[in-house]
Design a protein around this motif. Structure first.
Motif, mmCIF file in Angstrom:
data_model
loop_
_atom_site.group_PDB
_atom_site.id
_atom_site.type_symbol
_atom_site.label_atom_id
_atom_site.label_comp_id
_atom_site.label_asym_id
_atom_site.label_seq_id
_atom_site.Cartn_x
_atom_site.Cartn_y
_atom_site.Cartn_z
ATOM 1 N N ALA A 48 0.826 -1.221 0.000
ATOM 2 C CA ALA A 48 0.000 0.000 0.000
ATOM 3 C C ALA A 48 0.851 1.258 0.000
ATOM 4 C CB ALA A 48 -0.926 -0.004 1.215
ATOM 5 N N GLY A 49 2.163 1.102 0.104
ATOM 6 C CA GLY A 49 3.040 2.268 0.120
ATOM 7 C C GLY A 49 2.940 3.071 1.406
ATOM 8 N N ASP A 50 2.565 2.421 2.495
ATOM 9 C CA ASP A 50 2.405 3.130 3.770
ATOM 10 C C ASP A 50 3.752 3.636 4.277
ATOM 11 O OD1 ASP A 50 0.840 3.617 6.438
ATOM 12 O OD2 ASP A 50 2.675 2.534 6.991
ATOM 13 N N SER A 51 3.732 4.852 4.826
ATOM 14 C CA SER A 51 4.951 5.447 5.370
ATOM 15 C C SER A 51 4.807 5.830 6.837
ATOM 16 C CB SER A 51 5.338 6.685 4.546
ATOM 17 O OG SER A 51 4.284 7.650 4.579
ATOM 18 N N MET A 52 3.646 5.540 7.434
ATOM 19 C CA MET A 52 3.422 5.931 8.825
ATOM 20 C C MET A 52 3.964 4.922 9.825
ATOM 21 S SD MET A 52 -0.358 7.678 9.043
ATOM 22 C CE MET A 52 -1.227 6.216 8.468
ATOM 23 N N VAL A 53 3.957 3.645 9.464
ATOM 24 C CA VAL A 53 4.358 2.605 10.402
ATOM 25 C C VAL A 53 5.875 2.457 10.414
ATOM 26 C CG1 VAL A 53 4.215 0.163 10.980
ATOM 27 C CG2 VAL A 53 2.184 1.371 10.159
ATOM 28 N N ASN A 54 6.430 2.625 11.601
ATOM 29 C CA ASN A 54 7.879 2.520 11.756
ATOM 30 C C ASN A 54 8.299 1.084 12.064
ATOM 31 O OD1 ASN A 54 10.544 3.754 11.977
ATOM 32 N ND2 ASN A 54 10.408 3.245 14.153
ATOM 33 N N ALA A 55 7.503 0.377 12.869
ATOM 34 C CA ALA A 55 7.832 -1.004 13.236
ATOM 35 C C ALA A 55 6.589 -1.696 13.774
ATOM 36 C CB ALA A 55 8.944 -1.036 14.280
ATOM 37 N N ILE A 56 6.599 -3.037 13.682
ATOM 38 C CA ILE A 56 5.543 -3.869 14.248
ATOM 39 C C ILE A 56 6.226 -4.891 15.160
ATOM 40 C CG2 ILE A 56 3.610 -5.424 13.784
ATOM 41 C CD1 ILE A 56 3.527 -4.223 10.951
ATOM 42 N N TYR A 57 5.716 -5.013 16.382
ATOM 43 C CA TYR A 57 6.349 -5.892 17.361
ATOM 44 C C TYR A 57 5.423 -7.055 17.712
ATOM 45 C CZ TYR A 57 9.303 -1.764 18.027
ATOM 46 O OH TYR A 57 10.143 -0.690 17.831
ATOM 47 N N ALA A 58 5.952 -8.263 17.533
ATOM 48 C CA ALA A 58 5.250 -9.454 18.020
ATOM 49 C C ALA A 58 6.010 -10.069 19.194
ATOM 50 C CB ALA A 58 5.099 -10.486 16.903
ATOM 51 N N LEU A 84 2.126 -4.969 18.683
ATOM 52 C CA LEU A 84 2.290 -3.539 18.965
ATOM 53 C C LEU A 84 2.734 -2.849 17.681
ATOM 54 C CD1 LEU A 84 2.053 -1.742 21.518
ATOM 55 C CD2 LEU A 84 4.529 -1.977 21.776
ATOM 56 N N VAL A 85 2.003 -1.799 17.296
ATOM 57 C CA VAL A 85 2.312 -1.060 16.069
ATOM 58 C C VAL A 85 2.893 0.304 16.454
ATOM 59 C CG1 VAL A 85 1.392 -0.057 13.947
ATOM 60 C CG2 VAL A 85 0.464 -2.224 14.810
ATOM 61 N N GLU A 86 4.097 0.565 15.957
ATOM 62 C CA GLU A 86 4.779 1.838 16.239
ATOM 63 C C GLU A 86 4.682 2.760 15.013
ATOM 64 O OE1 GLU A 86 9.302 3.582 16.825
ATOM 65 O OE2 GLU A 86 8.921 1.436 17.132
ATOM 66 N N LEU A 87 4.141 3.956 15.215
ATOM 67 C CA LEU A 87 4.042 4.940 14.137
ATOM 68 C C LEU A 87 5.157 5.975 14.274
ATOM 69 C CD1 LEU A 87 0.188 5.643 14.012
ATOM 70 C CD2 LEU A 87 1.490 3.741 13.042
ATOM 71 N N ASN A 88 5.638 6.459 13.139
ATOM 72 C CA ASN A 88 6.694 7.469 13.185
ATOM 73 C C ASN A 88 6.153 8.891 13.218
ATOM 74 O OD1 ASN A 88 5.849 7.852 10.540
ATOM 75 N ND2 ASN A 88 7.505 6.607 9.681
ATOM 76 N N VAL A 89 4.845 9.004 13.412
ATOM 77 C CA VAL A 89 4.203 10.314 13.578
ATOM 78 C C VAL A 89 3.338 10.247 14.834
ATOM 79 C CG1 VAL A 89 4.193 11.033 11.174
ATOM 80 C CG2 VAL A 89 2.372 9.554 12.007
ATOM 81 N N ASP A 90 3.053 11.391 15.423
ATOM 82 C CA ASP A 90 2.263 11.426 16.657
ATOM 83 C C ASP A 90 0.771 11.486 16.346
ATOM 84 O OD1 ASP A 90 4.477 11.364 18.296
ATOM 85 O OD2 ASP A 90 4.721 13.537 18.280
ATOM 86 N N PHE A 91 0.078 10.449 16.762
ATOM 87 C CA PHE A 91 -1.379 10.404 16.625
ATOM 88 C C PHE A 91 -1.969 10.038 17.979
ATOM 89 C CE2 PHE A 91 -0.587 9.721 12.033
ATOM 90 C CZ PHE A 91 -1.470 10.655 11.511
ATOM 91 N N TYR A 92 -3.033 10.729 18.348
ATOM 92 C CA TYR A 92 -3.732 10.412 19.587
ATOM 93 C C TYR A 92 -4.690 9.250 19.356
ATOM 94 C CZ TYR A 92 -6.255 11.171 23.963
ATOM 95 O OH TYR A 92 -6.822 11.016 25.211
ATOM 96 N N TYR A 93 -5.312 9.224 18.164
ATOM 97 C CA TYR A 93 -6.226 8.151 17.773
ATOM 98 C C TYR A 93 -5.563 7.288 16.694
ATOM 99 C CZ TYR A 93 -9.870 11.066 19.920
ATOM 100 O OH TYR A 93 -10.612 11.811 20.796
ATOM 101 N N PHE A 94 -6.001 6.030 16.636
ATOM 102 C CA PHE A 94 -5.528 5.151 15.568
ATOM 103 C C PHE A 94 -6.093 5.674 14.250
ATOM 104 C CE2 PHE A 94 -4.532 1.524 13.098
ATOM 105 C CZ PHE A 94 -3.689 0.693 13.841
ATOM 106 N N PRO A 95 -5.249 6.031 13.266
ATOM 107 C CA PRO A 95 -5.732 6.614 12.002
ATOM 108 C C PRO A 95 -6.695 5.670 11.261
ATOM 109 C CG PRO A 95 -3.350 6.853 12.210
ATOM 110 C CD PRO A 95 -3.774 5.919 13.300
ATOM 111 N N ASP A 96 -7.789 6.218 10.760
ATOM 112 C CA ASP A 96 -8.801 5.392 10.085
ATOM 113 C C ASP A 96 -8.246 4.694 8.857
ATOM 114 O OD1 ASP A 96 -10.723 5.999 11.948
ATOM 115 O OD2 ASP A 96 -11.557 7.685 10.800
ATOM 116 N N ASN A 97 -7.437 5.416 8.067
ATOM 117 C CA ASN A 97 -6.903 4.810 6.845
ATOM 118 C C ASN A 97 -5.947 3.665 7.153
ATOM 119 O OD1 ASN A 97 -5.093 6.696 7.922
ATOM 120 N ND2 ASN A 97 -4.045 6.975 5.955
ATOM 121 N N LEU A 98 -5.215 3.773 8.258
ATOM 122 C CA LEU A 98 -4.309 2.693 8.660
ATOM 123 C C LEU A 98 -5.100 1.510 9.219
ATOM 124 C CD1 LEU A 98 -1.477 1.612 9.057
ATOM 125 C CD2 LEU A 98 -1.378 2.819 11.249
#
Length: 309
Positions: free
Chosen positions: A27-37, A130-144
């Motif tokens: 999807a070309g997403d650029s918001m997610v920095n890392a995903i932790y399992a 655990l999903v780490e975003l490289n931008v500050d969001f208070y809510y989980f973004p709808d598009n993500l």
């Protein structure tokens, strides 16, 4: 950076992480920095498999883990199909049933072979990633969230709000992903079986007194009489609560599975027990009697507990 918790089917944490990474990349997403399992692994040492790999997890290990999961899913589907087919008695259904049974036997054989040389990988945060975003969001973004929920085995989000940074920091400090080693020993015999086997070995040993064969037979008698699970659990209960080794000892798990005696321990404890062997390559098959001798020598070396921390 902000962190969000995603709920997934328990046991599918690693699959969801890998699939979500693929979905986000496509999807070309650029918001997610890392995903932790929070993956960790258990290296299993069987008497018939002495190769030991205690290296860190890599992409090949994860690929093999996912392959095992696919085989297990295929077996499960075939078994469900077999149960359904048993309701029918026509020739076509019976023929298909036999075909499915043959496939089950083949997949089961493949699964056993793959598991012999594959680390047992799991997540320490069962049911979540655990999903780490490289931008500050208070809510989980709808598009993500739209992308995340498209991944199979994602079941929801416990909260639409981000996880406070202090909670994230505490989590990463406290979570323990230390690998473990599982040692599988001899089957546990009943009291009657032990007596019978012991008498037979003593009879044979008396025929070869003073020979190497006698020594081997006497060692075998010690082995069959060893109850390694009971012994380890007793030592766990006896250890002084103020001793620095207690955390490692308490993490040992001793149990019986399908009559086989099994000990699971932290990797650092295993390396301390077998520091005289190049365990990264090969370890000799270990009897329960030999293991207990090593275990006691570490716990009570010079009549003092030794810290493994």
């Amino acid at each position: 950076m902000t962190y969000f918790v995603v709920q997934v089917r328990s046991g599918a944490e690693i699959e969801v992480k890998e699939m979500l990474n693929t979905v986000l990349n496509r999807a070309g997403d650029s918001m997610v920095n890392a995903i932790y399992a929070m993956e960790t692994f258990t290296e299993i040492i069987r008497d018939e498999n002495t190769a030991v790999d205690l290296s860190e997890l890599n992409s090949d290990d994860i690929s093999e883990h996912l392959y095992v999961k696919r085989i297990q899913a295929g077996l499960n589907n075939l078994r469900i199909a077999c149960d359904k087919l048993k309701e029918y008695k026509d020739a076509n259904s019976l023929a298909l049933l036999e075909t499915y049974k043959g496939s089950i036997r083949e997949l089961s054989k493949d699964l056993r072979e793959v598991r012999m040389n594959t680390k047992k990988i799991s997540s320490v945060i069962s049911g979540y990633i655990l999903v780490e975003l490289n931008v500050d969001f208070y809510y989980f973004p709808d598009n993500l969230w739209h992308l995340v929920k498209s991944v199979p085995n994602v079941t929801g989000i416990p909260s639409k709000y981000n996880v406070p940074q202090e909670e994230v920091d505490a989590f990463f400090q406290q979570v323990d992903i230390t690998p473990e080693v599982e040692m599988q020993f001899e089957e546990l015999l009943s009291s009657e079986e032990v007596v019978e086997a012991r008498n037979e070995m003593l009879y044979e040993a008396n025929k070869v007194v003073g020979t190497v064969e006698e020594k081997v037979l006497l060692e075998q008698i010690d082995i069959i009489a060893t109850k390694v699970v009971d012994s380890v659990n007793e030592m766990k209960n006896d250890i002084d609560s103020s001793n620095p080794i207690i955390r490692n000892v308490e993490r040992c798990k001793a149990f019986i599975h399908r009559k086989r005696q099994i000990i699971v321990m932290p990797m650092d404890l295993f390396l301390t027990l077998y520091n005289d062997i190049k365990v990264q390559n090969l370890i000799p098959a270990q009897s329960s009697f030999a293991f207990l001798n090593r275990f006691r020598s570490i716990l009570y070396r010079d009549d003092k507990m030794v810290s493994l921390e």
